[in-house]
Scaffold this active site. Structure first.
Site, short mmCIF file in Angstrom:
data_model
loop_
_atom_site.label_atom_id
_atom_site.label_comp_id
_atom_site.label_asym_id
_atom_site.label_seq_id
_atom_site.Cartn_x
_atom_site.Cartn_y
_atom_site.Cartn_z
N GLU A 51 0.86 -1.18 0.00
CA GLU A 51 0.00 0.00 0.00
C GLU A 51 0.90 1.23 0.00
O GLU A 51 1.79 1.34 0.84
CB GLU A 51 -0.89 -0.01 1.24
CG GLU A 51 -1.96 1.04 1.25
CD GLU A 51 -2.87 0.93 2.48
OE1 GLU A 51 -3.74 1.79 2.64
OE2 GLU A 51 -2.66 -0.02 3.27
N ARG A 100 5.70 -13.67 9.20
CA ARG A 100 6.33 -12.38 8.93
C ARG A 100 7.70 -12.33 9.59
O ARG A 100 8.04 -13.17 10.43
CB ARG A 100 5.46 -11.25 9.44
CG ARG A 100 5.33 -11.20 10.96
CD ARG A 100 4.28 -10.18 11.41
NE ARG A 100 4.58 -8.87 10.90
CZ ARG A 100 3.72 -7.85 10.95
NH1 ARG A 100 2.51 -8.03 11.45
NH2 ARG A 100 4.06 -6.66 10.50
N LYS A 120 4.75 0.49 11.92
CA LYS A 120 4.70 1.80 11.27
C LYS A 120 4.47 2.91 12.29
O LYS A 120 5.08 3.98 12.21
CB LYS A 120 3.61 1.81 10.21
CG LYS A 120 3.56 3.09 9.39
CD LYS A 120 2.43 3.07 8.38
CE LYS A 120 2.63 1.99 7.34
NZ LYS A 120 1.58 2.03 6.29
#
Length: 901
Positions: A101, A356, A366
Site C-alpha cells: 500500500e 512475517r 509503522k
C-alpha cells in the site's frame, strides 16, 4: 608479513590510481550480481504446495534433503496443503506479486516479502514464472506519490543484480515507460487499474442478493458484529431489496451522499466463527482526490474485496502473504469464487500465508517508526539506523546481503524472533567479497620519520582486494609524516600505561615505546621519542626511524620478523573526512517489553561521529569521481547510482560506505557493519567496547570455571578428562575447493581412517571450513592434518560437515590474519588417535552432541596454544602438555605463541 607485502612493487613516483572510481563501482555491482545469483532458498512448504498443485518442479533451490528424497510438509502447513483438493485445474503461467500500500516507506519486513515473491517466480521458470509489482492504492486518504516513488525505488534496488523475467507474449511485450521499468514482469500495476472491474463485481454481488447497502454507523456496526464468543446480529438494512440496493450504490458512485452515510457490505454469515465473514464492508464513500485516478471516483473498495479481484484480473496464481491474513483467506476465496463464476475473471488465484519477519533490537511497526521520526530520535526515514530500506541503503548494506538474509531465514508458518546479528553476518559475508580494501585512520596519531627526506614521496602499488585481481591496484604514497591509529600505540609511560599498572594489554602486538612495528606494505619503524600534550600527557606525535632494508615486507637475513603490522596514511596526500559510526538503534532484544515504552530502550550510543578521520588518497579520489558522476548523470531508474555503492573495508576497522550527504569538499562515510560481531551474546543490553576487553573477560571466565572444577575434584582431573573425551585424529586432505554457496568457506574431502564393522574403509568425510583465502588449495591437498571426528555434524550453507580441522591463528583481523593448519608427520596413519603428553590415553565420546558435551570441546579449545617452539600444546593450570602422535609432536609451519581453534 613477507608474503602479504610481496605485491608492493618498486617505487612508482607520482603514480595515480590505476582504476577509475566509476569503473570500480561497476565492477563491484557486477560482483554483487554474481553473488546474488549464488544464493538460494531452501525448499519450503510453499514451493512444495506449488509443485504439488501444478506438477511443475522448482529449480535452483538448496539441496537440503540429504538424499532422503523429498521435503516433508509439516503439520502446521497441512491445512493449506490439503485445501488444494478443491482447487480447479491449474492455469499458468505461475505468477506471484508484491502489492504494498503506497502509504509509507518499505522496511526489512517488506524485504522478506519482496525477496520471496520474486524468488518463487524465478524458481518456477519451467512454468514461465513471473512476479508482478502492484500498488494497492485503495485508500486515497493515506496515499501519496512520494510513497509510490520510494516503494518502486526500493524494489528496484533490492532486486538489483537478479535476472529479469522474460516477456514472451504480445500483450505484455510493449515498450515500457521509464517509470514502469523494473525487475518485475511487465509494467507497474495498480489496484486502481481495476476500479471499474471491482465496481462491476460489487454490482454482480448486489444482483445476486449477496451484498447490501447499509447505513449503520461505525459504532453500531461494531456492536452488531459480535465477539469471538458471541454471534453477531444482522443489520436492519440487510434485507433491502435488490433494486433499492442498486439505486443506493449507484448514488454512492455518483457522489450523491456524504462520507459515512452508506457503506456496501457483503451478505455472508453473521454467525460465522470467523469475524471477517460477518458481513464485511466492501465499499465506502470517500470524497477525496486519488493520486492516480484524480476525482473519477468517490467510492473506494476495501482491501479484502479488491485484493482477490486484482489478483485474479492480472493472472496471479499464488497470492503469497503473511500470517495475519490467514483468517482473511475464507473471505478471499469467497470473493474470488464469485467473480470467477460471474465470468468477470478467467482464473482463480490461491492465497498462501507464511510467517512475517520479526527482528530483535529493532521495531518494524509503522506507528513506532513514525514516532521515532516525528520525535527526532532519528534524522528521518532514511536515517542509517532505521530498518527502512531507504535507511539501510543509505547506510551501505548491499541489496545482495538483504536477499541473502531473507533466504537464510527461510519460509515457514512458525513465528520467530530473529537475532539482528544474522543480518549483520550476511552483510559482512557479501561485503567481504565485494568491498575493496583501504587505509583509514579513524583516530589519528602523528608519526614523523626523522631519517626520511623532507619532501620525498614514495608510491606503493597495493591491491584493491587481496582475492580479486580484476579490481586492480591502488597507489598509496609514503612520506616523512604519516598518521597511525591512536589505538595501535600503547603508551606504557602515559595515562593508559599508568591505568594498566604498567602492563601491556593481553594479546597486544602492535606499537610500543622503544618498540618496532611494520607499516603495512611499506617499512618497519621504531619509536625514538614521544611528544606529549603538556596538559593531558597524552602522546600527540611520535618521532620514529625507518629501516630502508625492510621495504615491502622484507625481513633482513638474521633479523627477527616484526610481528606487529598496522595501517597508516601519509599526511600530505591523505583526505580528511567525517565518519558516522552507527550501531543498533535499540539496546534490548525486544524494545519496550520490559520498560513498557520502546523509546526508553533506545541505545544512546547508536551513533558516534568522528570528525578527523584521514583516508588514503585513492578513497578520496574515488569518492569525488562518484559524487561528480551522480551530479552529472545519476543513471536511469533501473540503473541508478547511489553514493553508498562506493564501499570499502577500512582495514581492521570495519565496512564503510559513502553517505549521500557527501560533497566534493566534505566527505562523509557511514560504518555499515563492524568486522566482527561486537554485541555480547551473554548480555543483550551491552555491546562489547573492545575486542581485547572481551578476550580478557573470556579468559577470566574460563579460569574461574576451571578453578571451581578443581575445587570440586581436588585438582585438575575434571579438566583433564575433558581433554581425553575429544577425538583428535590424524587425517589426510584428499580434495579441497571453494564452497558453492559461500565465498568465505571451503569444502574438503578428508580421510580420517574410518572403517565399517567389516574393517573396510568408509567414504571420506566432508569438511566445511572457514579458510577461504587463508591457505591456497594446492597447499591443502595430500596434507596430513589434525581433525576432530566426534563433534556433532553441522550443516553449513546446505552442506553437512562431519569433522573439523584444527588450525593456528596469529590473532590479526580480516585479511591480515595468518592461519596455519596443525601438521602431523607423514608416517602417522590416518585415523590415529592423538594423545596429550604425560596423560593417560584418550577415551573419546562417540559423539559430543549434548549441550554439556559440547561445552567439553569449548573448554578444551580455550586451552590449546602453539608454544614458542611452534608445537601444538594443551595448557591447563600451569601445566603445558604437547599434542603427540606416534611419530612425535604436532607442529605448525612458522607461527609461535598463538591460539588454536
Amino acid at each position: 608479513a613477507d608474503k602479504e607485502n610481496s605485491s608492493a612493487n618498486m617505487p612508482i613516483t607520482k603514480r595515480r590510481c590505476s582504476l577509475a572510481a566509476v569503473s570500480l563501482v561497476i565492477a563491484l555491482s557486477s560482483t554483487l550480481s554474481k553473488t546474488a545469483t549464488g544464493f538460494a532458498y531452501a525448499p519450503n512448504f510453499i514451493t512444495k504446495i506449488i509443485e504439488q498443485s501444478t506438477g511443475i518442479a522448482p529449480v535452483g533451490l538448496l539441496d537440503v534433503t540429504g538424499g532422503s528424497g523429498s521435503l516433508a510438509v509439516t503439520d502446521a502447513d497441512a491445512d493449506i496443503t490439503t485445501s488444494s483438493e478443491s482447487s480447479p485445474s491449474f492455469v499458468g503461467p505461475i505468477t506471484t506479486r508484491f502489492p504494498p500500500e503506497p502509504n509509507g516507506y518499505l522496511h526489512l519486513g517488506h524485504a522478506k516479502a519482496v525477496s520471496f515473491n520474486f524468488a518463487v517466480a524465478r524458481a518456477f521458470s519451467a512454468g514461465k514464472g513471473r512476479c508482478h509489482m502492484r500498488l494497492d492504492d485503495t485508500n486515497p486518504t493515506k496515499e501519496d506519490e512520494e510513497y509510490v516513488k520510494s516503494i518502486l525505488e526500493d524494489v528496484r534496488w533490492i532486486q538489483r543484480g537478479c535476472p529479469p523475467f522474460d516477456v514472451d507474449d504480445s500483450v505484455d511485450a510493449v515498450e515500457l515507460s521509464e517509470e514502469d521499468r523494473g525487475p518485475w514482469y511487465g509494467p507497474v500495476r495498480k489496484t486502481s487499474d481495476y476500479f471499474s472491474l471491482i465496481y462491476d463485481a460489487a454490482i454482480h454481488l448486489i444482483e445476486r442478493g449477496e451484498a447490501f447497502v447499509d447505513e449503520l454507523t461505525a459504532e453500531e456496526m461494531r456492536e452488531y458484529r459480535g465477539t469471538l464468543t458471541e454471534v453477531g446480529k444482522e443489520s436492519p438494512w440487510r434485507n433491502r431489496n435488490i433494486e433499492e440496493n442498486l439505486e443506493l450504490f449507484r448514488g454512492m458512485r455518483n457522489g450523491d451522499y456524504p462520507e459515512g452515510k452508506y457503506v456496501l457490505r457483503a451478505k455472508i454469515d453473521m454467525s460465522s466463527p470467523n469475524l471477517n465473514m460477518r458481513d464485511p464492508v466492501i465499499y465506502r464513500i470517500k470524497h477525496e482526490s486519488h493520486q492516480a485516478t484524480g476525482d473519477e471516483w468517490c467510492i473506494y473498495p476495501m482491501y479484502d474485496f479488491s485484493h482477490p479481484i486484482a489478483d485474479a484480473a492480472e493472472g496471479v496464481t499464488h497470492s503469497l502473504c503473511t500470517l495475519e491474513f490467514e483468517d482473511h483467506r475464507p473471505l478471499y476465496d469467497w470473493v474470488a469464487e464469485r467473480v470467477f463464476d460471474a465470468g468477470l475473471v478467467d482464473r482463480l488465484p490461491r492465497q498462501i500465508e507464511f510467517s512475517r519477519l520479526n527482528l530483535k533490537y529493532t521495531v518494524l511497526s509503522k506507528r513506532k517508526l513514525i514516532k521515532l521520526v516525528e520525535d527526532k530520535h532519528v534524522t528521518g526515514w532514511d536515517d542509517p539506523r532505521m530498518p527502512t530500506l531507504s535507511g539501510i541503503r543509505r547506510r551501505g548494506v548491499p541489496p545482495a546481503a538483504i536477499r541473502l538474509f531473507c533466504e537464510r531465514m527461510g519460509i515457514s508458518k512458525s513465528d520467530s524472533n530473529i537475532d539482528f546479528s544474522i543480518m549483520e553476518d550476511c552483510t559482512r559475508e557479501v561485503m567481504d567479497d565485494a568491498s575493496p580494501r583501504a587505509f583509514a585512520i579513524l583516530e589519528p596519531l602523528k608519526v614523523t620519520i626523522t631519517n626520511w627526506e623532507d619532501d620525498k614521496l614514495e608510491d606503493f602499488a597495493v591491491p584493491r582486494h587481496p582475492k580479486r585481481a580484476e579490481l586492480g591496484d591502488r597507489t598509496v604514497p609514503f612520506g616523512k609524516t604519516v598518521y597511525i591509529e591512536r589505538g595501535d600505540f600503547f603508551d606504557l609511560e602515559g595515562p593508559e600505561g599508568i591505568a594498566n599498572s604498567g602492563r601491556l594489554p593481553k594479546g597486544f602486538k602492535r606499537f610500543l615505546p622503544d618498540g618496532k612495528v611494520r607499516l603495512k606494505y611499506a617499512y618497519v619503524i621504531s619509536c625514538n621519542e614521544i611528544i606529549r600534550d603538556p596538559k593531558t600527557n597524552e602522546p600527540v606525535e611520535l618521532l620514529c626511524t625507518y629501516y630502508p632494508e625492510t621495504r615491502a615486507g622484507n625481513t633482513p637475513e638474521g633479523e627477527a620478523r616484526v610481528k606487529g603490522i598496522i595501517q597508516w596514511v601519509e599526511a600530505s596526500s591523505g583526505t580528511k573526512c567525517k565518519v558516522m559510526q552507527y550501531d543498533r538503534l535499540f539496546k534490548t532484544e525486544e524494545p519496550g517489553k520490559e520498560s513498557g515504552d520502546f523509546l526508553d530502550d533506545i541505545n544512546e550510543e547508536s551513533l558516534t561521529i568522528l570528525h578527523n578521520v584521514i583516508l588514503e588518497p585513492s578513497v578520496g579520489a574515488d569518492a569525488v569521481t562518484v559524487i561528480n558522476k551522480i551530479s552529472n548523470n545519476p543513471g536511469s531508474e533501473t540503473e541508478k547510482i547511489y553514493h553508498s555503492s562506493l564501499a570499502y573495508q577500512f582495514e581492521r576497522s570495519g565496512y564503510f560506505a559513502l553517505d549521500s550527504s557527501s560533497n566534493v569538499d566534505d566527505l562523509v562515510f557511514n560504518r555499515v557493519v563492524t568486522l566482527r560481531d561486537t554485541w555480547d551474546a551473554g548480555s543483550a543490553t551491552q555491546p562489547k567496547k573492545a575486542e581485547n576487553i572481551q578476550i580478557n573477560q573470556d579468559n577470566e571466565a574460563t579460569q574461574t570455571q576451571q578453578q571451581q572444577q578443581n575445587k570440586n575434584t581436588g585438582g585438575n582431573a575434571a579438566v583433564l578428562d575433558d581433554a581425553r573425551r575429544v577425538a583428535l585424529r590424524a587425517g589426510t586432505i584428499l580434495e579441497a575447493g571453494p564452497h558453492p554457496e559461500a565465498n568465505s568457506l571451503i569444502l574438503c574431502k578428508l580421510d580420517c581412517g574410518d572403517v565399517n564393522e567389516a574393517g573396510e574403509p568408509e567414504e571420506p568425510r566432508t569438511v566445511v571450513a572457514g579458510l577461504a583465502g587463508k591457505i591456497p588449495f594446492d597447499e591443502l591437498v595430500n596434507r596430513k592434518v589434525v581433525c576432530i571426528t566426534n563433534l556433532k555434524p553441522a550443516r553449513m550453507r546446505g552442506i553437512e560437515s562431519t569433522a573439523m580441522l584444527l588450525a593456528a591463528s596469529d590473532g590479526q583481523e580480516g585479511d591480515d590474519e595468518v592461519v596455519q593448519l596443525l601438521d602431523v608427520p607423514d608416517s602417522v596413519p590416518n585415523g590415529e588417535l592423538l594423545s596429550f603428553e604425560n596423560m593417560k590415553p584418550c577415551e573419546p565420546d562417540a559423539i559430543l552432541k549434548s549441550k554439556g558435551a559440547l561445552k567439553v570441546w569449548d573448554r578444551v579449545k580455550a586451552q590449546l596454544r602453539v608454544n614458542d617452539e611452534g608445537e601444538a600444546t594443551y595448557q591447563n593450570d600451569g601445566t603445558v602438555r604437547k599434542i603427540m602422535t606416534s611419530a612425535g609432536p604436532v607442529r605448525v609451519t612458522s607461527l609461535k605463541n598463538c591460539t588454536i581453534g
